[in-house]
Write a protein that holds these residues in place. Sequence first.
Motif: not given
Length: 580
Positions: A323-326, A346-349, A375-379, A413-414
Amino acid sequence: MRVDRLTDLRRRLLLDRIFTDLPASLSQIHESLKSPQVHAIEIYDRGTSGLEGPFRAFEEAPRGKPNNFNSFVFDIGSTSDSQVSGGTYGFGKTATFQVSKSHCVVYWSRCLNQSGEPEHRLIASALHDPYAEQGVRFTGAHWWGTIVGGDVEPLRGDEAEAIGRAIFQSDFGVDETGTSILILDPEISLEQQRGSGLEERVPVRTVAHAEELVRQIADAMAFSAWPKTTSTDGVSTPMNIELHHGTKTHEVATAIRSGYSRWASALARVRAAQGQQSSESIESTPPGVIREKIETIRLRPNASLRGSGDPIFGGRTDNVVGHLYLVASVRSAETSVFEVPRNRLCLMRSLAELVVRYDEVGSFDDDAVQWHAVFKPTPECDRHFSASEPSTHDSWTPRAAEEEVSTYVVSRALHQVRSKTRAFLTEGKTVGRSGERSVRKVAMALRSFVPTVLAISDDQASSQPGSRSSVRRRGRHTAVTDLEVISSQRLPDGQGQELVVRPVGIQGESRIMGQISLFARSQDGRMELNNSEAGVIWKQNGVIEGHGRECLLDVETDVHIEIRTHVATAVEVVLRGEAV
């Protein structure tokens, strides 16, 4: 975390009880500990499981059982297969050695042993370049503990506890488990000559250098670990961060939460989208927000990838990988002790929530408007992104992943994330500019109200946001007065603001003329609002004294100024005071 000068007693203990029988190749350890000004960094965590599991380098942990000690202490540079931890290559373990001039650290841990009983463990290690001696190759890794059967094991039990308490400053509670790491003789990078851009590494030997080290640590904490200070339930945070220098405690967590509040707000909304945080625990939209959007990143893999047998989405049936929040907002005059990134993606684990990197994608034309994106990937899909990281964990490189499916997931995704970010930045520029009031049309569609008190004078054509709490106006025939801002708060319906100001007479005036100007801000410019677009009510002693852009006021008596917009709007406020 703690930075301090080692006392004479601690230096002697380290030399006499830990770093004994030093070979010539490790003479730097002896030199460091002989210096009365040598410092150390103590890193500690509590409430974690500690360095549990087997403590002999050759011993394998049973399947499904922890292997924390061997993995952290002996398996330097090895790859981790944990799906939750942020580490993958062991780079973080070697980083502690790189900070130390003597390349050595001491580990003290309290954990549960195989019998379920609490146990202290202590061992020291140094990591140098590989070398050969008498025809035998050595890795350059050294350990100090107790020798059992020719192998090094940690000191355990009462002896480990006694030495640990003598060397370290942060003890363990009665039932507390965790780990402490002592980094000996840390170095800092300093610019050789102002403006040269060239840096040199010097050991910390002075108070000034220690203070600079603390500053650099705080900056690094804020830049990479701010998610750890962001509450998941409105009460507690994932990690309690402390930073001490000698007897002084730096309120670094509070400073991070203040300076990185925009980023924290963005992360909270990503967590909510992934079901990791309830919407009730998320604060309302922060003041100054112009536009916000949450984007769900979905992929549509081709038949060959779907049939590869690899569960691409980790069991998810909705094809969601992250999910990406802007958010776009008015840049306020808030100050921070940190240089907080803005206009960045910001890209994070995922569950670890460790910042990987900040991407520069673009910016708005108006510097008064800023944007943030997380942006954070799903678990379930985090493993693909983990597989694409280099040993430094500072980027996602799709082709670095060993499996084709991970390369596909990260690459696509990127691409979507950056494409949607660029689209978000250009959306505000699609509004037509033909009409005289085009900027106003954009501004009146904004989402919230932000008062910014500005300092101006008669000869200024425009103003920039500032942080002064009193505003003065000087004119050739106008006496100087003050309107001192006491406080401000949003109106309950969100469509305005109430300012409390105090008129101050500079030359003995009993009354002054208060004046106010209101401007709408957007990516496309700045437009003054007229009475039909924003109303103003002036109150003094609970009585309405006037409406509109100016009002006669008594000095030294608080004035309540109610500013109401017909649409929730981001507004720039300019206050003036004139003697009458």
